[in-house]
Structure formats: C-alpha cells, structure tokens
Design a protein around this motif. Structure first.
Motif, PDB file in Angstrom:
ATOM      1  N   SER A  53       0.788  -1.236   0.000  1.00 39.87           N
ATOM      2  CA  SER A  53       0.000   0.000   0.000  1.00 39.87           C
ATOM      3  C   SER A  53       0.821   1.287   0.000  1.00 39.87           C
ATOM      4  CB  SER A  53      -0.940   0.010   1.217  1.00 39.87           C
ATOM      5  OG  SER A  53      -1.896  -1.015   1.098  1.00 39.87           O
TER       6      SER A  53
ATOM      7  N   SER B 224     -11.081  -6.358  -1.765  1.00 40.57           N
ATOM      8  CA  SER B 224     -11.885  -5.477  -2.619  1.00 40.57           C
ATOM      9  C   SER B 224     -12.365  -6.183  -3.878  1.00 40.57           C
ATOM     10  CB  SER B 224     -11.076  -4.228  -2.988  1.00 40.57           C
ATOM     11  OG  SER B 224      -9.896  -4.587  -3.675  1.00 40.57           O
TER      12      SER B 224
ATOM     13  N   ARG C  83     -10.585   1.587 -14.445  1.00 41.96           N
ATOM     14  CA  ARG C  83     -10.277   0.898 -13.203  1.00 41.96           C
ATOM     15  C   ARG C  83      -8.863   0.307 -13.221  1.00 41.96           C
ATOM     16  NH1 ARG C  83     -14.323  -2.789 -11.788  1.00 41.96           N
ATOM     17  NH2 ARG C  83     -15.865  -1.472 -12.779  1.00 41.96           N
TER      18      ARG C  83
ATOM     19  N   TRP D  24      -5.978   0.886 -10.740  1.00 40.62           N
ATOM     20  CA  TRP D  24      -6.268   0.464  -9.366  1.00 40.62           C
ATOM     21  C   TRP D  24      -6.311  -1.047  -9.231  1.00 40.62           C
ATOM     22  CZ3 TRP D  24      -5.309   3.997  -6.028  1.00 40.62           C
ATOM     23  CH2 TRP D  24      -5.389   5.327  -6.446  1.00 40.62           C
ATOM     24  N   LEU D  25      -6.274  -1.745 -10.346  1.00 38.57           N
ATOM     25  CA  LEU D  25      -6.267  -3.207 -10.292  1.00 38.57           C
ATOM     26  C   LEU D  25      -4.854  -3.778 -10.199  1.00 38.57           C
ATOM     27  CD1 LEU D  25      -9.052  -4.074 -12.883  1.00 38.57           C
ATOM     28  CD2 LEU D  25      -9.036  -4.718 -10.469  1.00 38.57           C
TER      29      LEU D  25
ATOM     30  N   GLU E 298     -11.529   1.719  -9.089  1.00 36.27           N
ATOM     31  CA  GLU E 298     -11.811   0.617  -8.162  1.00 36.27           C
ATOM     32  C   GLU E 298     -11.847   1.232  -6.772  1.00 36.27           C
ATOM     33  OE1 GLU E 298     -12.356  -2.711  -8.140  1.00 36.27           O
ATOM     34  OE2 GLU E 298     -12.354  -2.907 -10.326  1.00 36.27           O
TER      35      GLU E 298
ATOM     36  N   ASP F 105     -12.995   0.405  -3.888  1.00 34.39           N
ATOM     37  CA  ASP F 105     -12.647  -0.361  -2.695  1.00 34.39           C
ATOM     38  C   ASP F 105     -11.173  -0.763  -2.651  1.00 34.39           C
ATOM     39  OD1 ASP F 105     -15.157  -0.107  -1.667  1.00 34.39           O
ATOM     40  OD2 ASP F 105     -15.893  -2.004  -2.482  1.00 34.39           O
ATOM     41  N   ALA F 106     -10.537  -0.854  -3.830  1.00 32.85           N
ATOM     42  CA  ALA F 106      -9.098  -1.122  -3.830  1.00 32.85           C
ATOM     43  C   ALA F 106      -8.368   0.055  -3.194  1.00 32.85           C
ATOM     44  CB  ALA F 106      -8.595  -1.370  -5.249  1.00 32.85           C
ATOM     45  N   LEU F 107      -8.763   1.277  -3.565  1.00 34.41           N
ATOM     46  CA  LEU F 107      -8.168   2.470  -2.951  1.00 34.41           C
ATOM     47  C   LEU F 107      -8.509   2.541  -1.468  1.00 34.41           C
ATOM     48  CD1 LEU F 107      -6.721   5.206  -2.946  1.00 34.41           C
ATOM     49  CD2 LEU F 107      -8.819   6.253  -3.816  1.00 34.41           C
TER      50      LEU F 107
ATOM     51  N   PHE G  78      -9.014   0.121   0.560  1.00 32.80           N
ATOM     52  CA  PHE G  78      -8.153  -0.825   1.280  1.00 32.80           C
ATOM     53  C   PHE G  78      -6.785  -0.200   1.558  1.00 32.80           C
ATOM     54  CE2 PHE G  78      -4.680  -3.843   1.205  1.00 32.80           C
ATOM     55  CZ  PHE G  78      -5.029  -4.697   2.228  1.00 32.80           C
ATOM     56  N   HIS G  79      -6.176   0.373   0.509  1.00 34.96           N
ATOM     57  CA  HIS G  79      -4.840   0.969   0.687  1.00 34.96           C
ATOM     58  C   HIS G  79      -4.884   2.121   1.699  1.00 34.96           C
ATOM     59  CE1 HIS G  79      -3.102  -1.475  -2.412  1.00 34.96           C
ATOM     60  NE2 HIS G  79      -3.831  -0.960  -3.379  1.00 34.96           N
ATOM     61  N   ARG G  80      -5.945   2.928   1.631  1.00 33.91           N
ATOM     62  CA  ARG G  80      -6.068   4.063   2.574  1.00 33.91           C
ATOM     63  C   ARG G  80      -6.197   3.577   4.010  1.00 33.91           C
ATOM     64  NH1 ARG G  80      -9.251   8.266  -1.020  1.00 33.91           N
ATOM     65  NH2 ARG G  80      -7.421   9.564  -1.514  1.00 33.91           N
TER      66      ARG G  80
ATOM     67  N   PHE H 250      -5.310   0.660   5.208  1.00 37.21           N
ATOM     68  CA  PHE H 250      -4.063   0.003   5.614  1.00 37.21           C
ATOM     69  C   PHE H 250      -3.056   1.039   6.094  1.00 37.21           C
ATOM     70  CE2 PHE H 250       0.087  -1.855   5.175  1.00 37.21           C
ATOM     71  CZ  PHE H 250      -0.083  -3.177   5.554  1.00 37.21           C
TER      72      PHE H 250
ATOM     73  N   LEU I  47      -9.928  -4.653   8.910  1.00 38.78           N
ATOM     74  CA  LEU I  47     -11.000  -5.427   8.287  1.00 38.78           C
ATOM     75  C   LEU I  47     -12.356  -4.904   8.731  1.00 38.78           C
ATOM     76  CD1 LEU I  47      -9.589  -9.085   8.562  1.00 38.78           C
ATOM     77  CD2 LEU I  47      -9.379  -7.448   6.692  1.00 38.78           C
TER      78      LEU I  47
ATOM     79  N   PHE J 162     -13.008  -1.765   6.859  1.00 39.49           N
ATOM     80  CA  PHE J 162     -13.271  -2.084   5.446  1.00 39.49           C
ATOM     81  C   PHE J 162     -14.687  -2.612   5.271  1.00 39.49           C
ATOM     82  CE2 PHE J 162     -13.224  -4.630   1.585  1.00 39.49           C
ATOM     83  CZ  PHE J 162     -12.594  -3.772   0.694  1.00 39.49           C
TER      84      PHE J 162
ATOM     85  N   VAL K 286     -18.375  -3.721  -0.765  1.00 38.92           N
ATOM     86  CA  VAL K 286     -18.430  -5.182  -0.780  1.00 38.92           C
ATOM     87  C   VAL K 286     -19.536  -5.604   0.180  1.00 38.92           C
ATOM     88  CG1 VAL K 286     -17.155  -7.293  -0.187  1.00 38.92           C
ATOM     89  CG2 VAL K 286     -15.978  -5.390  -1.308  1.00 38.92           C
TER      90      VAL K 286
END
Lengths: 281, 175
Positions: free
Chosen positions: A46, A198, B59, B62-63, B100, B102-104, B106-108, B110, B126, B129, B135
């Motif tokens: 990340s 995700s 997307r 971000w994938l 994406e 939710d991918a971003l 997750f990183h934020r 984390f 978690l 999230f 999701v």
C-alpha cells in the motif's frame, strides 16, 4: 550463528504459524533469531501506491534499527523481504536517495546489514545436507508443488534471490526432507495479493487456477513462503476438494519431528492433517 | 510525441516510458488483465498520447497488484508496476474518483492503521473495510470468524516503540 529477525505484521496475525514454525526450525538447527525491538510495518502493498518516499522510508527505519547489530537480517514474509531489500538497494546504489532517507530518519546508512529471506539462510548457511541429516520423519509420499508468489523473486534486480521464472531453492530443501516435489509452471504466478478484500472475484479466479494446476501436477499440497499467498490460497479456494497450503517451514519442522507442528496445523483455514494422514507422514 | 503526462509519470516513477516499443509482454503476463479495460501496454500508449481522462477514469491503474511480472519481463527495463503507482498518485492529485473504489479504500485504511499504530492491525482494518466498502457486508464474515477462532486476528493492536518515528515518517515524506 545468530540473526536479527523481522517477522512483519502478518506473522503476528494471519501468518501466525509461519512465524512459529520459522522460530522452531531455527531453534532446532541451533540458529539464533533475535526479533528487532521496535520494528514497524514495511509499507507492504500500500505505501508505494501513495508515495515513493514513504514506501522507502518505512522499511529504511527498520533497517536503521538492524544496523545496531552485527548480524544478517532474516525475513520470512515475501513482501516484507522485498520492501526491506528494496530500501537497502536504493540506499546502497543511489547517493541522493540515501542522503534523503538519512536526513529524514536521522541515521547514517552503513550498508553493513545483509537482508535475507529465510529460504536463503536455510539453503546457504545450513545447506541441504544438514537439513537432510536432521530429518527424523521423512515426508516420503507427500507430493508438493513449491509456490513462491511474486515478491521473493521479483523484480530480480531487487529480490536477487533464486530464479524469477523457475526457482529451485524451496524444492531442494523439501526434497532433502523426503517430499516429492512435482514439476509445474506456476511457482511464481501471482495470487492476487491485496485485491483479496476489494476484488475477491479476481483472487478466487487466480487462486482457483493455482489449485487446479497443483492438482493436475499431482500434488497433495502447495508449499508457500508468503503469508498473503498462504491466506489467499486457503481463504479463496472455492472448488472441492480444496488443496491445503503449508508454509515450507512447517514441512521442515514436521520432518524434523518437532512436537509443536500440531499447533501450527490447527491454525490453517484448510485443515492439512487429512493429507498428512493419507500419506502417513 | 510526448504528453506532459509522460514527464509526470517518468518523474514520479523513475522510469522512462518512452522506451516502450509495445511488444505486449507486460499485458501477456499480467495476472489481472482479464479484469482490466486496457491492460498495461495500452495504458503506456495512452500515457504517451495524453489520454489522461480515459486513463484516470478506468479501473485499470487500481487493479495493478504490484506483482512485477511486467517489470521482470519488459525487454526495455521499464518497471511498469512503478508507472502504475505514478499514475495512481497523479490520479489522486487531480481529484479523480478511483475506478476501483474499494481497492483504494483498502490501501487508505491500511496506511491509516500503520500511521496510527506503526504496524498493520487486521481486526481494526477489516472492521473498517467491512463498514466503509461497497463489498456486501456478509462476504468474508465466515472466513473472518475462522481466522478469529484460530487466534489469528488479535483484537488489540501491539503498542510498539517505533510508532512515534512512524508518525514522523508520514509527516516528513509529504513533500
């Protein structure tokens, strides 16, 4: 031989049994592991998304702690290894980056610490001969494929370990304890990594293919060296029968006859014990 | 022809996108290309052509999981995964919504947890999230419980002595 030890965050949580089995195997082999006091997260998958400097500074901070000791730094987790090794390489090879990180973190980089994965230490410092000699319960009949995932071997100019397409070190260690290593072409395919939450559909697809290919190769189990790979493999398989994933250190510990192995196996999301019972190891 | 975007991505990633001759090895090896709209090779071309808006609305950036298969195979030594990071940073700086979401997220989350505790903390992350992502809430609850009963998601974060240093790193890395 004594080493500094960086477990990384996963080995205190989802990869608990990787840490426990690594410690047990090292102890059995008479190798000292001293966990670095005050280590921090490596930034994982990340930090580099947001900021290149942050992604180097987080692992560099831990390297600054390791410098206080005249010991190699041993890292089980593939991602942690990659980040710490990457920061070390950046400081070693680029004076501008080095001085920037030095002033940001308030330390002087000496380059005295070798950053090494557990696999490398066992293969190079211990050697397959000794690993074979320590075997009390050979894993005869256990068919495994070795699975490295991405970050232990890629990109090769950072990882500088084994072969990025056709790695061999894990197979040599597992053969030394009697396991039958099945050939397959997916040892360094990606499991989908941090998309697991995700985009679980993407990870299910990748992991499903890995499990299918492992079965096609005739393997009972997949041996891993990465906590994210292992949890993705076990959490994201949907097709039955599910293929359990061991950490390679668990298989070594089992072969050495270490009594703690039962405790590691009970932590798996896919119980690996039926496979072990079937082949009676 | 070089767009301003090429210069920006090169600067942020330390790469030279101009070296790409579009052999497609990156796209051929990309594990997540099936879920992408363009794939890494076409994205690099779009950077060169200055198709900023289409890139940042897709997307694809971000994938990227940062597996470095592309970086390992590129015959011109371009670390394409690093250029994806550069594109993500530019996309955020320009205020685009991530393709994406939710991918971003997750990183934020984390990095937010690492900033606060110095280390990752699964239960905390978690939980957030589950609440904040799109999701479906019940997805992964059985797996989460499975991890919990095996003692793999400690509820309380470890207090580490480095957390002050880590907070300082976050402050100082902002240029």
């Amino acid at each position: 031989m004594n080493y500094s030890y960086y477990p990384g965050c996963s080995l205190h949580s989802t990869g608990l049994e990787y840490g426990l089995s690594t410690r047990a195997v090292f102890k059995h082999l008479g190798l000292g592991l001293t966990e670095l006091d005050g280590w921090n997260c490596c930034g994982a998958s990340s930090a580099h998304v947001f900021d290149h400097n942050l992604a180097l500074a987080l692992p560099a901070q831990t390297l600054s702690l390791a410098q206080a000791f005249d010991r190699d730094l041993v890292i089980p987790c593939a991602a942690c290894y990659n980040r710490l090794k990457g920061a070390d390489m950046a400081m070693r090879n680029d004076a501008a980056t080095r001085s920037q990180l030095e002033s940001m973190l308030g330390f002087q980089y000496t380059g005295s610490v070798a950053v090494r994965p557990v696999l490398a230490v066992l293969a190079e410092d211990v050697g397959v001969k000794r690993i074979a000699e320590e075997t009390r319960h050979p894993l005869n009949g256990l068919k495994v494929v070795t699975y490295y995932g991405c970050l232990l071997v890629r990109p090769p100019e950072i990882a500088q370990f084994d072969d990025p397409d056709n790695p061999q070190v894990m197979a040599e260690l597992l053969r030394a304890v009697g396991a039958e290593v099945m050939p397959w072409s997916h040892a360094t395919d990606c499991c989908g990594g941090s998309l697991s939450l995700s985009r679980s559909d993407v990870v299910q697809n990748l992991v499903g293919k890995l499990a299918e290919r492992a079965r096609e190769a005739g393997a009972d189990t997949i041996a891993t060296a990465c906590p994210l790979c292992q949890v993705n493999l076990e959490m994201r398989q949907t097709a039955e029968p599910k293929v359990p994933a061991f950490y390679f250190t668990e298989l070594l510990g089992l072969a050495f006859g270490l009594s703690d192995s039962e405790k590691w196996f009970s932590k798996h999301l896919i119980d690996p014990r039926p496979v072990l019972e079937r082949v009676a190891v | 022809m070089n767009s301003n975007l090429v210069l920006e991505v090169d600067r942020l990633s330390g790469q030279q996108i101009g070296l790409c001759y579009h052999c497609h090895k990156c796209t051929a090896g990309c594990p997540v290309v099936d879920a992408m709209q363009y794939g890494p090779d076409l994205l690099l071309r779009m950077v060169a052509l200055g198709r900023d808006d289409a890139i940042f609305k897709s997307r694809d950036i971000w994938l990227c999981v940062g597996c470095y298969t592309c970086a390992t195979r590129c015959p011109n030594g371009i670390n394409i995964a690093a250029t994806m990071d550069g594109l993500r940073q530019i996309s955020l700086a320009r205020g685009y919504a991530a393709g994406e979401r939710d991918a971003l997220l997750f990183h934020r989350l984390f990095m937010g947890v690492v900033k606060r505790f110095g280390r990752s903390h699964e239960a905390f992350m978690l939980g957030l999230f589950k609440i904040l992502s799109k999701v479906p809430l019940m997805n992964d609850i059985p797996a989460g419980i499975g991890l919990f009963v095996r003692g793999k998601v400690p509820l309380l974060p470890a207090r580490i002595t480095a957390s002050a240093q880590v907070r300082q790193i976050f402050q100082r890395s902002k240029k």
